[in-house]
Design a protein around this motif. Structure first.
Motif, mmCIF file in Angstrom:
data_model
loop_
_atom_site.group_PDB
_atom_site.id
_atom_site.type_symbol
_atom_site.label_atom_id
_atom_site.label_comp_id
_atom_site.label_asym_id
_atom_site.label_seq_id
_atom_site.Cartn_x
_atom_site.Cartn_y
_atom_site.Cartn_z
ATOM 1 N N VAL A 507 1.013 -1.242 0.129
ATOM 2 C CA VAL A 507 0.018 -0.013 -0.039
ATOM 3 C C VAL A 507 0.775 1.342 -0.008
ATOM 4 O O VAL A 507 2.152 1.082 0.327
ATOM 5 N N ARG A 508 0.280 2.297 -0.065
ATOM 6 C CA ARG A 508 1.116 3.635 -0.095
ATOM 7 C C ARG A 508 2.099 3.908 0.954
ATOM 8 O O ARG A 508 2.927 4.387 0.888
ATOM 9 N N ALA A 509 1.416 3.475 2.235
ATOM 10 C CA ALA A 509 2.180 3.715 3.342
ATOM 11 C C ALA A 509 3.250 2.905 3.427
ATOM 12 O O ALA A 509 4.234 3.437 4.031
ATOM 13 N N LEU A 619 5.408 13.500 -7.408
ATOM 14 C CA LEU A 619 5.949 12.591 -8.392
ATOM 15 C C LEU A 619 5.522 11.221 -8.034
ATOM 16 O O LEU A 619 5.229 10.419 -9.013
ATOM 17 N N VAL A 620 5.492 10.907 -6.722
ATOM 18 C CA VAL A 620 5.028 9.498 -6.456
ATOM 19 C C VAL A 620 3.446 9.407 -6.855
ATOM 20 O O VAL A 620 2.960 8.499 -7.182
ATOM 21 N N ASP A 621 2.563 10.225 -6.484
ATOM 22 C CA ASP A 621 1.261 10.423 -7.011
ATOM 23 C C ASP A 621 1.229 10.213 -8.563
ATOM 24 O O ASP A 621 0.293 9.351 -8.735
ATOM 25 N N TRP A 622 1.905 10.806 -9.253
ATOM 26 C CA TRP A 622 1.878 10.719 -10.677
ATOM 27 C C TRP A 622 2.197 9.124 -11.116
ATOM 28 O O TRP A 622 1.754 8.607 -11.898
ATOM 29 N N MET A 623 3.389 8.570 -10.475
ATOM 30 C CA MET A 623 3.860 7.289 -10.747
ATOM 31 C C MET A 623 2.754 6.406 -10.387
ATOM 32 O O MET A 623 2.504 5.214 -11.153
ATOM 33 N N ALA A 624 2.113 6.512 -9.180
ATOM 34 C CA ALA A 624 0.869 5.687 -8.769
ATOM 35 C C ALA A 624 -0.336 5.732 -9.732
ATOM 36 O O ALA A 624 -0.956 4.643 -9.655
ATOM 37 N N GLU A 625 -0.388 6.484 -10.369
ATOM 38 C CA GLU A 625 -1.561 6.795 -11.544
ATOM 39 C C GLU A 625 -1.131 5.973 -12.637
ATOM 40 O O GLU A 625 -1.871 5.429 -13.242
ATOM 41 N N LEU A 626 0.164 6.072 -13.130
ATOM 42 C CA LEU A 626 0.526 5.188 -14.150
ATOM 43 C C LEU A 626 0.735 3.886 -13.930
ATOM 44 O O LEU A 626 0.417 3.140 -14.883
ATOM 45 N N GLN A 627 1.101 3.294 -12.591
ATOM 46 C CA GLN A 627 1.279 2.298 -12.288
ATOM 47 C C GLN A 627 0.958 1.780 -10.961
ATOM 48 O O GLN A 627 1.683 2.039 -9.919
ATOM 49 N N PRO A 628 -0.355 1.248 -10.780
ATOM 50 C CA PRO A 628 -0.714 0.983 -9.403
ATOM 51 C C PRO A 628 0.058 0.138 -8.651
ATOM 52 O O PRO A 628 0.816 -0.914 -9.235
ATOM 53 N N LEU A 629 0.249 0.159 -7.356
ATOM 54 C CA LEU A 629 1.177 -0.410 -6.536
ATOM 55 C C LEU A 629 0.717 -2.030 -6.543
ATOM 56 O O LEU A 629 -0.585 -2.317 -6.600
ATOM 57 N N ASP A 630 1.737 -2.990 -6.641
ATOM 58 C CA ASP A 630 1.153 -4.389 -6.726
ATOM 59 C C ASP A 630 -0.004 -4.738 -7.792
ATOM 60 O O ASP A 630 -0.594 -5.803 -7.735
ATOM 61 N N ALA A 631 0.171 -4.288 -8.984
ATOM 62 C CA ALA A 631 -0.636 -4.506 -10.087
ATOM 63 C C ALA A 631 0.191 -4.904 -11.160
ATOM 64 O O ALA A 631 1.496 -4.515 -11.355
ATOM 65 N N PRO A 632 -0.068 -5.659 -12.235
ATOM 66 C CA PRO A 632 0.608 -5.956 -13.470
ATOM 67 C C PRO A 632 0.823 -4.652 -14.320
ATOM 68 O O PRO A 632 0.146 -3.609 -14.001
ATOM 69 N N GLU A 633 1.766 -4.789 -15.241
ATOM 70 C CA GLU A 633 1.859 -3.608 -16.044
ATOM 71 C C GLU A 633 0.511 -2.927 -16.634
ATOM 72 O O GLU A 633 -0.038 -3.436 -17.032
#
Length: 742
Positions: A507-509, A619-633
């Motif tokens: 998760v994000r935390a 920047l981390v928010d933008w990365m999470a939108e492009l690639q959610p955590l623990d999800a495939p590409e």
């Protein structure tokens, strides 16, 4: 029960169920039992015990054995005991069946009536039955029961069967039968080494002054390291502070030089330099042998040094080694060296663990011996009640046997996962029992938890579900270390890896905690991008094909301020991001310039170290939108950002339209076009059409242009017996070809 007690010899009967014998349906019947001895399944024993508890709660029909039960738990024990004793008293039971029932009785508290009903089985011919009866007689015995028990067990110490002798010795030790010390000490001279070790361990709890001569005799005769360690502990338990004086007196009275040296070698860390000088002044016959042992390091002085004994050494002609005569060479830890030289000694190990600082790593030539003691260190830590001493023993084990571990060592660690996870849980919560209070203790606990993380990486596949949950909660509760206790390299990224190995969903935390730990390290410029690559699955080196570097330079400049980043992101969204296509796939030969989300994600990771503190979160928010955590590409962002009118319109001159009457008309018209390339393109497209009326003019056009082609095969004229006129197919009718055309 009869299946469990089947004959052990395969020729005498069918194999009993076990780990290697398939049960119903071909599945294994159950896990292997310790020692290979049969026993009732735990679920069966628990079911009988639970049934007794339910009978008491009903308060209706109850067996007589439940009338004196104080509570439901006691009723379950009483019901199980009554059932097992009733089965034991049935006639016609084999020795194996009695052994199974007696072993089950050891799982419930023993009572005087139970011991009275099984006492007769001491005369059973089966040694396994006698062994379990002895253990049952010593179970929960104390006071007068123990003294009466020893009258039965002492004669059994002389039994010719070694299993009966060992069981009797263990029972006397459990009962702390000091009055039977001499009978136990007599077993120190048994021809079987296992019986000698058991007797020495029993004297630690049941020793008496009458056992001292037997202990001294065994110390002067046996050189087995394990047996000598047990003998020394037993002698200390009996004589107390007179341990050194007793050994010196026995050495002076010894007539054999080998026995004298063996007795004096038990004085390691027990004599001082002043005591040796006093013995020399008194003319003790043990002085030459003692000086030789001190000179070669076999006996280390409690206080003083070998230089203090220079005069008696020279007078007795004992050579002094040139390097480190007072201990092991090269400044090695003397207690650790003694542990490696003499074998495992729990007393010496506890002495090493109780020191203020853990031992240093050993030399290269001592590492195999040190790593061989890993199981002993972990076993001693698991059997220790205090959490503080347990952590000290674990530190010693990891210091003397550091990672990486071999497959055999990982198997050893897997057997003690409960000890490791308990220590990690206490350290993650800041609960070091022997640590200092306050913030300093919390930092020390966090550092200890970081050391245990490497062990958890190795044993993660062997943890149970409950242990994995405990470790995950501990990892997420572990605070970032402060500047005065910097994390080790790779700790931040390894925490995310360990969470994934334990089956946790990131998760994000978790990511924010790992980034905070990375920024506290010595090299956050490389540690933080490593954390982001591990979290979002970005490879270390992203391959860039035909991509201009201008937008990357703009991104590097835009991470300086939040406003510049917002402006760059707005331009990026307006431009759109879609999947890369090869040049010319849009029908007009245009080369697309849209970058993929994976390339943008890699660029954001590379730009993260140079970003301002206020921009890193965005920047981390933008990365999470492009690639959610623990999800495939993730490609949803690309699909969503693609422009609505991305599909090209259909034009009349397109050559990739599906076949139809209108398309055929357009292609036939293009055969009369002025441009040769248009005519050739139309002819080539019509060659794939199945209608001969369409292909005929095409072949003429292509052949006229200089290309080679052959007319399509006509199967209807390949045989003289077939018709020369082809059948009127729908395609020929649609093409307007007359039936007589050949």
């Amino acid at each position: 029960m009869r299946d469990l007690a089947a004959p052990r010899d395969p020729a005498e009967g069918p194999p009993r169920p076990g780990a290697d014998v398939p049960g119903p349906g071909g599945a294994p019947a159950g896990p292997a039992r310790p020692g290979g001895e049969p026993e009732l399944p735990p679920d069966v024993v628990e079911a009988v015990r639970a049934h007794g508890s339910r009978l008491r709660r009903r308060r209706r029909i109850r067996p007589v054995c439940l009338l004196d039960a104080p509570d439901d738990t006691g009723a379950g024990h009483a019901f199980l005991t009554a059932m097992l004793l009733g089965l034991l008293e049935r006639p016609g039971l084999t020795g194996g069946e009695r052994a199974v029932l007696l072993k089950a009785l050891l799982q419930v508290p023993a009572t005087p009536s139970t011991r009275a009903r099984v006492h007769r089985l001491l005369r059973d011919r089966d040694p396994h039955v006698r062994k379990h009866v002895i253990a049952l007689l010593a179970h929960d015995s104390s006071g007068e029961d123990a003294r009466a028990l020893s009258a039965t067990l002492v004669p059994l110490t002389s039994d010719p069967d070694i299993r009966t002798v060992r069981a009797a010795l263990l029972a006397l030790g459990t009962a702390r039968a000091h009055w039977a010390g001499e009978a136990v000490a007599a077993r120190l001279h048994h021809p079987n080494m296992n019986i000698r070790k058991t007797a020495a361990a029993t004297l630690l709890h049941a020793g008496s002054p009458a056992a001292v001569p037997h202990l001294l005799r065994a110390l002067g005769r046996d050189d087995n390291p394990g047996l000598r360690s047990a003998l020394e502990r037993a002698l200390r338990a009996v004589v107390g502070p007179a341990y050194a004086a007793t050994l010196l007196a026995a050495a002076e009275a010894a007539r054999d030089e080998r026995a004298r040296r063996l007795l004096l070698s038990a004085l390691d860390h027990e004599v001082t330099a002043r005591a040796v000088l006093a013995l020399d002044v008194g003319g003790s016959p043990a002085v030459p042998a003692l000086l030789a042992l001190v000179a070669d390091g076999g006996v280390r002085l409690a206080t003083g040094s070998v230089e203090d004994l220079a005069e008696p050494l020279a007078r007795h002609g004992v050579p002094t080694p040139p390097a480190a005569p007072d201990g092991p060479p090269d400044g090695a830890d003397p207690e650790v060296a003694a542990l490696l030289r003499s074998g495992w000694d729990p007393v010496l190990a506890l002495r090493v663990a109780r020191r203020p600082a853990p031992p240093d790593t050993v030399a290269d030539h001592e590492r195999p011996a040190a790593r061989a003691l890993l199981d002993h260190w972990l076993g001693l830590a698991g059997s220790t009640a205090g959490a503080g001493l347990r952590d000290r023993l674990l530190r010693c084990a990891l210091r003397l046997c550091p990672g990486p571990w071999s497959a055999e060592e990982v198997t050893v660690l897997a057997r003690h996962t409960g000890t490791v996870t308990d220590a990690f849980d206490a350290a993650a919560g800041g609960g070091a029992a022997d640590g200092p209070p306050g913030a300093t203790g919390a930092r020390a606990a966090a550092g200890w938890a970081g050391e245990l993380t490497d062990v958890l990486h190795a044993v993660a596949p062997h943890l149970s579900v409950v242990q994995r949950f405990t470790v995950v909660e501990g990892l997420r509760a572990l605070p970032p270390t402060g500047p005065d206790d910097l994390p080790r390299p790779g700790t931040a990224a390894s925490a995310l890896t360990l969470l994934r190995q334990l089956g946790a969903v990131l998760v994000r935390a978790d990511l924010d905690r790992a980034l905070a730990t990375a920024h506290l390290g010595a090299d956050p410029w490389s540690t933080a991008p490593a954390v982001l690559r591990e979290a979002f699955g970005v490879p270390a080196e992203q391959v860039i094909v035909d991509e201009p570097a201008a937008w990357r330079a703009e991104l590097t400049e835009s991470v300086r301020t939040p406003e510049a980043l917002a402006e760059f992101r707005g331009r990026d969204v307006a431009a759109g991001a879609g999947p890369r296509r090869a040049p010319g796939t849009d029908g007009a030969g245009r080369t697309p310039t849209a970058r993929t989300s994976r390339e943008l994600l890699s660029a954001l990771v590379e730009a993260y170290p140079g970003a301002a503190p206020g921009v890193r979160g965005r920047l981390v928010d933008w990365m999470a939108e492009l690639q959610p955590l623990d999800a495939p590409e993730w490609t949803i962002a690309e699909t969503r950002a693609a422009p609505a009118g991305s599909s090209r319109p259909v034009r009349a001159d397109d050559l990739d339209q599906p076949r139809s009457a209108a398309q055929r008309s357009r292609l036939l018209d293009m055969l009369e076009a002025k441009r040769p390339d248009r005519r050739t393109a139309a002819a080539r497209a019509l060659l794939d059409w199945p209608e001969p009326g369409v292909r005929a003019p095409c072949c003429g056009r292509i052949c006229a242009a200089g290309s080679t082609c052959s007319p399509p095969p006509r199967p209807w004229i390949s045989s003289p017996t077939r018709r020369t006129t082809p059948p009127p197919t729908p395609a020929r009718v649609a093409a307007g070809i007359p039936p007589s055309w050949n």
